[in-house]
Design a protein around this motif. Structure first.
Motif, PDB file in Angstrom:
ATOM      1  N   SER A  25       5.468   3.871   8.541  1.00  0.00           N
ATOM      2  CA  SER A  25       5.457   3.998   7.082  1.00  0.00           C
ATOM      3  C   SER A  25       4.209   4.690   6.557  1.00  0.00           C
ATOM      4  O   SER A  25       4.178   5.101   5.394  1.00  0.00           O
ATOM      5  CB  SER A  25       5.562   2.614   6.430  1.00  0.00           C
ATOM      6  N   GLN A  26       3.197   4.828   7.406  1.00  0.00           N
ATOM      7  CA  GLN A  26       1.942   5.426   6.951  1.00  0.00           C
ATOM      8  C   GLN A  26       1.423   6.396   8.003  1.00  0.00           C
ATOM      9  O   GLN A  26       1.513   6.128   9.212  1.00  0.00           O
ATOM     10  CB  GLN A  26       0.900   4.340   6.682  1.00  0.00           C
ATOM     11  N   ALA A  27       0.862   7.499   7.539  1.00  0.00           N
ATOM     12  CA  ALA A  27       0.410   8.547   8.463  1.00  0.00           C
ATOM     13  C   ALA A  27      -0.918   8.215   9.122  1.00  0.00           C
ATOM     14  O   ALA A  27      -1.251   8.779  10.157  1.00  0.00           O
ATOM     15  CB  ALA A  27       0.292   9.871   7.709  1.00  0.00           C
ATOM     16  N   ASP A  50      -8.480   3.883   4.458  1.00  0.00           N
ATOM     17  CA  ASP A  50      -8.692   5.310   4.209  1.00  0.00           C
ATOM     18  C   ASP A  50      -8.146   5.722   2.846  1.00  0.00           C
ATOM     19  O   ASP A  50      -8.656   6.653   2.211  1.00  0.00           O
ATOM     20  CB  ASP A  50      -8.018   6.144   5.301  1.00  0.00           C
ATOM     21  N   ARG A  51      -7.110   5.047   2.395  1.00  0.00           N
ATOM     22  CA  ARG A  51      -6.530   5.390   1.094  1.00  0.00           C
ATOM     23  C   ARG A  51      -7.493   5.031  -0.028  1.00  0.00           C
ATOM     24  O   ARG A  51      -7.600   5.762  -1.018  1.00  0.00           O
ATOM     25  CB  ARG A  51      -5.197   4.659   0.921  1.00  0.00           C
ATOM     26  N   ALA A  56       0.810  -1.217   0.000  1.00  0.00           N
ATOM     27  CA  ALA A  56       0.000   0.000   0.000  1.00  0.00           C
ATOM     28  C   ALA A  56       0.841   1.263   0.000  1.00  0.00           C
ATOM     29  O   ALA A  56       0.296   2.374  -0.055  1.00  0.00           O
ATOM     30  CB  ALA A  56      -0.944   0.001   1.204  1.00  0.00           C
ATOM     31  N   CYS A  57       2.163   1.128   0.043  1.00  0.00           N
ATOM     32  CA  CYS A  57       3.052   2.284  -0.041  1.00  0.00           C
ATOM     33  C   CYS A  57       3.663   2.435  -1.426  1.00  0.00           C
ATOM     34  O   CYS A  57       4.478   3.342  -1.648  1.00  0.00           O
ATOM     35  CB  CYS A  57       4.170   2.158   0.990  1.00  0.00           C
TER      36      CYS A  57
END
Length: 351
Positions: A202-204, A210-211, A165-166
């Motif tokens: 790695s994710q905010a 949510d993405r 997902a990054c």
């Protein structure tokens, strides 16, 4: 099957699903047991020096594989990651063929040329697994677009982890899938750590769903250790896709018991944390529910466990006895023959 004697006070599956009979419930348990036992044999075979390359066990994530694929039709299609033995088994691929491929034997699914991370059985509906993080996600989008364009009525399920997902192709595929309303269900197996990097670093945002919502895509978060929660969420997403209403996103919160890979030191956890993970073992959770609902006694489930163990052992024995590929076959099945497209005299149409 290695099931340690650990308290499972929180391992309840809740009320019995009204739409599943006893046979169906036992089938889900059998699928999860088969995946667990197969992966344990892979771990043992690697330790014995029988597997070239590396392996990526999905022990602890069996409920996601079994629950998601249970709602598919045989003609529907699946793409997975390098941690893809579980979805292959759940989709009906031969464990003997998978094990032989993992051991690089000529009788493997891909004749020993793909290995643990590159499984494919199109006849069973497994398009491929992929060694590249997120590399298969745009492939899944393309397969779904093809199904839509050819009006096959097939649904595509794409499994991937939180690390994927990054990656840029993750976002690109979400965007185009929503624009074109392709029949694609994204199944994110969020085990909280990408090799050794926790999601918090790695994710905010804590929720990958949510993405997907940022692209206007319906997104649901479920307990990935609850096979019925996974099954229900994916069933709703599949039905949406069959109505031609476009893609959906399911985030399954789960855990990874083993290291990232057989070669990797990343993600090694202290014994106490490992024990905490095993308290939410999806197999134990389902077993407890089946006994409480009087679907089966412990002896019945023990018999299923033994059958799963026997199958995994037989797959390993058969693979060990199989030959390695002939060196002269190195270029066979690697390059596709040139594709000849007859001229139609018409202009290309928009999808």
């Amino acid at each position: 099957m290695t099931l340690l004697p650990i308290p499972v006070e929180e391992a309840s599956a809740g009320p019995r699903p009204a739409d599943l009979d006893d046979g169906h419930l036992l089938g889900l348990y059998r699928t999860m047991a088969r995946i667990r036992c197969f992966e344990e044999q892979v771990v043992a075979a690697f330790a014995a020096g029988l597997i070239p390359g590396s392996t990526h066990p999905c022990i602890g994530q069996e409920a996601i594989k079994a629950g998601a694929i249970d709602v598919l039709e045989p003609s529907d299609l699946v793409l997975g990651t390098y941690r893809g033995h579980g979805e292959a088994i759940a989709k009906g691929v031969s464990p003997a063929g998978i094990m032989a491929e993992v051991m690089a034997r000529a009788t493997g699914l891909c004749k020993g040329k793909g290995g643990s991370m590159h499984l494919a059985d199109p006849e069973a509906g497994l398009i491929s697994t992929n060694a590249i993080v997120a590399g298969h996600i745009p492939m899944a989008g393309g397969v779904a677009l093809s199904c839509q364009f050819r009006k096959t009525e097939q649904i595509v399920l794409c499994f991937f982890g939180d690390g994927a997902a990054c990656e840029g192709e993750f976002f690109e595929t979400l965007n185009m899938a929503m624009i074109w309303k392709v029949p694609l269900v994204f199944v994110c197996e969020n085990n909280g750590v990408a090799i050794s990097v926790p999601v918090s670093k790695s994710q905010a945002t804590p929720d990958i769903a949510d993405r997907a919502r940022g692209f206007g895509m319906p997104a649901t978060i479920v307990d990935g250790n609850d096979v019925f929660a996974v099954r229900s969420a994916v069933a709703e997403a599949v039905e949406r896709a069959r109505r031609q209403d476009g893609p959906s996103f399911i985030e399954c919160k789960t855990v990874r018991w083993e290291r990232h890979s057989a070669f990797s030191a990343g993600g090694t956890d202290v014994a106490e944390q490992r024990r905490a993970w095993q308290r939410v073992d999806p197999l134990r959770r389902l077993r407890k529910a089946l006994v409480e609902w009087r679907v089966a006694a412990d002896e019945d489930l023990d018999r299923i466990d033994r059958e799963a163990q026997d199958e995994a052992l037989a797959a390993r024995s058969e693979a060990e006895a199989a030959p390695f590929p002939d060196p002269e076959s190195i270029f066979q099945d690697v390059f596709a023959p040139p594709l000849e497209i007859p001229a139609t005299g018409s202009e290309p149409q928009d999808c």
